[in-house]
Design a protein around this motif. Structure first.
Motif, PDB file in Angstrom:
ATOM      1  N   LEU A   1       0.831  -1.205   0.000  1.00 56.05           N
ATOM      2  CA  LEU A   1       0.000   0.000   0.000  1.00 56.05           C
ATOM      3  C   LEU A   1       0.865   1.254   0.000  1.00 56.05           C
ATOM      4  N   SER A   2       0.561   2.160  -0.921  1.00 62.61           N
ATOM      5  CA  SER A   2       1.159   3.494  -0.934  1.00 62.61           C
ATOM      6  C   SER A   2       0.099   4.503  -0.521  1.00 62.61           C
ATOM      7  N   VAL A   3       0.350   5.205   0.568  1.00 63.78           N
ATOM      8  CA  VAL A   3      -0.509   6.318   0.956  1.00 63.78           C
ATOM      9  C   VAL A   3       0.026   7.553   0.256  1.00 63.78           C
ATOM     10  N   VAL A   4      -0.829   8.231  -0.483  1.00 65.42           N
ATOM     11  CA  VAL A   4      -0.407   9.370  -1.305  1.00 65.42           C
ATOM     12  C   VAL A   4      -1.203  10.600  -0.889  1.00 65.42           C
ATOM     13  N   MET A   5      -0.506  11.740  -0.762  1.00 66.76           N
ATOM     14  CA  MET A   5      -1.202  12.986  -0.432  1.00 66.76           C
ATOM     15  C   MET A   5      -0.489  14.167  -1.066  1.00 66.76           C
ATOM     16  N   ILE A   6      -1.272  15.199  -1.369  1.00 69.25           N
ATOM     17  CA  ILE A   6      -0.697  16.470  -1.800  1.00 69.25           C
ATOM     18  C   ILE A   6      -0.805  17.431  -0.623  1.00 69.25           C
TER      19      ILE A   6
ATOM     20  N   TYR B   1      -6.324  20.401  -8.642  1.00 68.09           N
ATOM     21  CA  TYR B   1      -6.270  19.257  -7.729  1.00 68.09           C
ATOM     22  C   TYR B   1      -6.136  17.924  -8.455  1.00 68.09           C
ATOM     23  N   GLY B   2      -6.890  17.739  -9.537  1.00 70.21           N
ATOM     24  CA  GLY B   2      -6.857  16.457 -10.217  1.00 70.21           C
ATOM     25  C   GLY B   2      -5.490  16.104 -10.770  1.00 70.21           C
ATOM     26  N   ILE B   3      -4.895  17.035 -11.505  1.00 70.51           N
ATOM     27  CA  ILE B   3      -3.585  16.776 -12.109  1.00 70.51           C
ATOM     28  C   ILE B   3      -2.512  16.648 -11.026  1.00 70.51           C
ATOM     29  N   GLN B   4      -2.615  17.439  -9.956  1.00 65.76           N
ATOM     30  CA  GLN B   4      -1.627  17.334  -8.883  1.00 65.76           C
ATOM     31  C   GLN B   4      -1.687  15.957  -8.218  1.00 65.76           C
ATOM     32  N   ARG B   5      -2.885  15.404  -8.084  1.00 66.77           N
ATOM     33  CA  ARG B   5      -2.995  14.046  -7.534  1.00 66.77           C
ATOM     34  C   ARG B   5      -2.399  13.020  -8.497  1.00 66.77           C
ATOM     35  N   GLN B   6      -2.579  13.235  -9.795  1.00 64.06           N
ATOM     36  CA  GLN B   6      -1.969  12.345 -10.779  1.00 64.06           C
ATOM     37  C   GLN B   6      -0.443  12.374 -10.640  1.00 64.06           C
ATOM     38  N   ARG B   7       0.094  13.575 -10.500  1.00 58.72           N
ATOM     39  CA  ARG B   7       1.544  13.712 -10.350  1.00 58.72           C
ATOM     40  C   ARG B   7       2.035  12.977  -9.112  1.00 58.72           C
ATOM     41  N   ALA B   8       1.310  13.143  -8.014  1.00 61.24           N
ATOM     42  CA  ALA B   8       1.720  12.493  -6.767  1.00 61.24           C
ATOM     43  C   ALA B   8       1.687  10.976  -6.912  1.00 61.24           C
ATOM     44  N   GLN B   9       0.677  10.471  -7.581  1.00 65.67           N
ATOM     45  CA  GLN B   9       0.537   9.027  -7.736  1.00 65.67           C
ATOM     46  C   GLN B   9       1.695   8.431  -8.528  1.00 65.67           C
ATOM     47  N   ARG B  10       2.260   9.200  -9.457  1.00 71.52           N
ATOM     48  CA  ARG B  10       3.362   8.678 -10.276  1.00 71.52           C
ATOM     49  C   ARG B  10       4.610   8.359  -9.440  1.00 71.52           C
ATOM     50  N   TYR B  11       4.716   8.953  -8.277  1.00 77.23           N
ATOM     51  CA  TYR B  11       5.870   8.680  -7.414  1.00 77.23           C
ATOM     52  C   TYR B  11       5.681   7.426  -6.560  1.00 77.23           C
ATOM     53  N   ALA B  12       4.496   6.866  -6.560  1.00 81.15           N
ATOM     54  CA  ALA B  12       4.198   5.718  -5.712  1.00 81.15           C
ATOM     55  C   ALA B  12       4.618   4.413  -6.376  1.00 81.15           C
ATOM     56  N   ASN B  13       4.912   3.412  -5.544  1.00 85.30           N
ATOM     57  CA  ASN B  13       5.349   2.117  -6.043  1.00 85.30           C
ATOM     58  C   ASN B  13       4.476   0.963  -5.558  1.00 85.30           C
ATOM     59  N   GLY B  14       3.529   1.234  -4.687  1.00 84.61           N
ATOM     60  CA  GLY B  14       2.708   0.163  -4.134  1.00 84.61           C
ATOM     61  C   GLY B  14       1.735  -0.416  -5.145  1.00 84.61           C
ATOM     62  N   ASP B  15       1.159  -1.556  -4.795  1.00 90.89           N
ATOM     63  CA  ASP B  15       0.144  -2.174  -5.647  1.00 90.89           C
ATOM     64  C   ASP B  15      -1.165  -1.385  -5.581  1.00 90.89           C
TER      65      ASP B  15
ATOM     66  N   LEU C   1      -3.838   4.554  -1.478  1.00 88.50           N
ATOM     67  CA  LEU C   1      -4.811   5.177  -0.589  1.00 88.50           C
ATOM     68  C   LEU C   1      -4.553   6.673  -0.670  1.00 88.50           C
ATOM     69  N   MET C   2      -5.468   7.402  -1.316  1.00 92.05           N
ATOM     70  CA  MET C   2      -5.303   8.838  -1.498  1.00 92.05           C
ATOM     71  C   MET C   2      -6.023   9.569  -0.369  1.00 92.05           C
ATOM     72  N   ILE C   3      -5.282  10.332   0.430  1.00 91.54           N
ATOM     73  CA  ILE C   3      -5.896  11.087   1.512  1.00 91.54           C
ATOM     74  C   ILE C   3      -5.375  12.520   1.495  1.00 91.54           C
ATOM     75  N   ASP C   4      -6.010  13.373   2.287  1.00 93.83           N
ATOM     76  CA  ASP C   4      -5.593  14.757   2.430  1.00 93.83           C
ATOM     77  C   ASP C   4      -4.952  14.965   3.799  1.00 93.83           C
ATOM     78  N   THR C   5      -4.220  16.061   3.926  1.00 96.22           N
ATOM     79  CA  THR C   5      -3.495  16.302   5.176  1.00 96.22           C
ATOM     80  C   THR C   5      -4.424  16.588   6.349  1.00 96.22           C
ATOM     81  N   ASP C   6      -5.665  16.984   6.077  1.00 95.33           N
ATOM     82  CA  ASP C   6      -6.611  17.229   7.169  1.00 95.33           C
ATOM     83  C   ASP C   6      -7.507  16.023   7.431  1.00 95.33           C
ATOM     84  N   GLU C   7      -7.063  14.851   7.005  1.00 91.59           N
ATOM     85  CA  GLU C   7      -7.789  13.603   7.252  1.00 91.59           C
ATOM     86  C   GLU C   7      -6.934  12.664   8.095  1.00 91.59           C
ATOM     87  N   ARG C   8      -7.630  11.781   8.845  1.00 87.71           N
ATOM     88  CA  ARG C   8      -6.957  10.784   9.671  1.00 87.71           C
ATOM     89  C   ARG C   8      -7.652   9.444   9.514  1.00 87.71           C
TER      90      ARG C   8
END
Length: 256
Positions: free
Chosen positions: A5-10, A62-76, A79-86
């Motif tokens: 699992l890769s947790v990804v956030m902008i 927001y959409g394209i920035q999330r795409q960019r962030a996802q490209r750095y991930a290596n997990g199968d 999990l996309m979350i925001d910094t104000d989420e837990r």
């Protein structure tokens, strides 16, 4: 075999929010943070927590920035979350179970508990507020929307997970209002670029509709004082969106 699992956030200027957010997903195989030009210690906090940190100061929406962030991930799975989420412990347990036995091609929705002026709302359209956030990295990604972006998975089976994602939507009213105004401006710009139009009667119809929908149809009255206030806030947000679109339709700008 459990999937990785890769947790990804902008993030941007999220130093006060990031520590608790990162702690709630510290069990993940990797955490990827794409910073958008923070001026506080966001990058330092994420780095010290062991996250993989990248920077992209240019803001494409927001959409394209999330795409960019996802490209750095290596997990199968992502999990996309925001910094104000837990991620709550119950949700973390559910996510681990999914990773142990995932259904190929499926995407997973999570219920958010949204915080508004001292209360986690239980109605008002703010709960369960399901969002699709867990998905296969190589199969899906977010769309290009400037705001209110969503996962592009039109044919996928959506499986609802148990456990909540805590969302600190409104801790400070004026900060929340500024964010809402930015969202409204981005929404109006996007709709205008797509050739959408509105009228004065349309502005007021949508505004009144937003108030009634929040308070009555979505049960905001059962959220007490916060429910009434949120109904007004939602109406105001709707008014700003459609008035902004109307202004753009008529060529009004700051220069004029």
């Amino acid at each position: 075999m459990s999937r990785r699992l890769s947790v990804v956030m902008i993030a941007k200027n999220a130093a006060d929010l990031l520590p608790d957010c990162l702690a709630s997903v510290a069990w993940a195989d990797e955490i990827v943070v794409l910073d958008s030009g923070s001026e506080d210690d966001t990058v330092g906090i994420a780095t010290r927590a062991g996250a993989k940190v990248f920077s992209s100061a240019e803001w494409p929406g927001y959409g394209i920035q999330r795409q960019r962030a996802q490209r750095y991930a290596n997990g199968d799975y992502i999990l996309m979350i925001d910094t104000d989420e837990r991620v709550t412990p119950e949700l973390a347990q559910t996510l681990r179970a999914v990773l142990d036995a995932p259904q190929p091609g499926a995407v997973y929705s999570i219920a958010r508990r949204n915080y508004f002026l001292g209360r986690f709302m239980r109605h008002s359209g703010w709960y369960p507020d399901r969002v699709t956030r867990l998905y296969e990295r190589e199969r899906y990604q977010y769309n290009d929307n400037l705001v209110h972006e969503s996962l592009e998975a039109p044919q996928a089976q959506v499986i609802a997970l148990s456990g909540d994602l805590l969302h600190l939507t409104c801790r400070d009213f004026f900060s929340f209002q500024r964010k809402q105004l930015n969202y409204a401006a981005a929404w109006a710009q996007e709709r205008h670029q797509r050739g959408k139009k509105t009228s004065l009667p349309g502005i007021f119809a949508h505004t009144l509709g937003a108030f009634c929908k929040t308070l009555l149809l979505r049960g905001g009255v059962f959220d007490g004082k916060q429910g009434w206030l949120l109904a007004v806030v939602n109406a105001q947000y709707t008014f700003n969106k459609y008035t902004g679109l109307w202004a753009l339709n008529h060529g009004y700008s700051e220069k004029e």
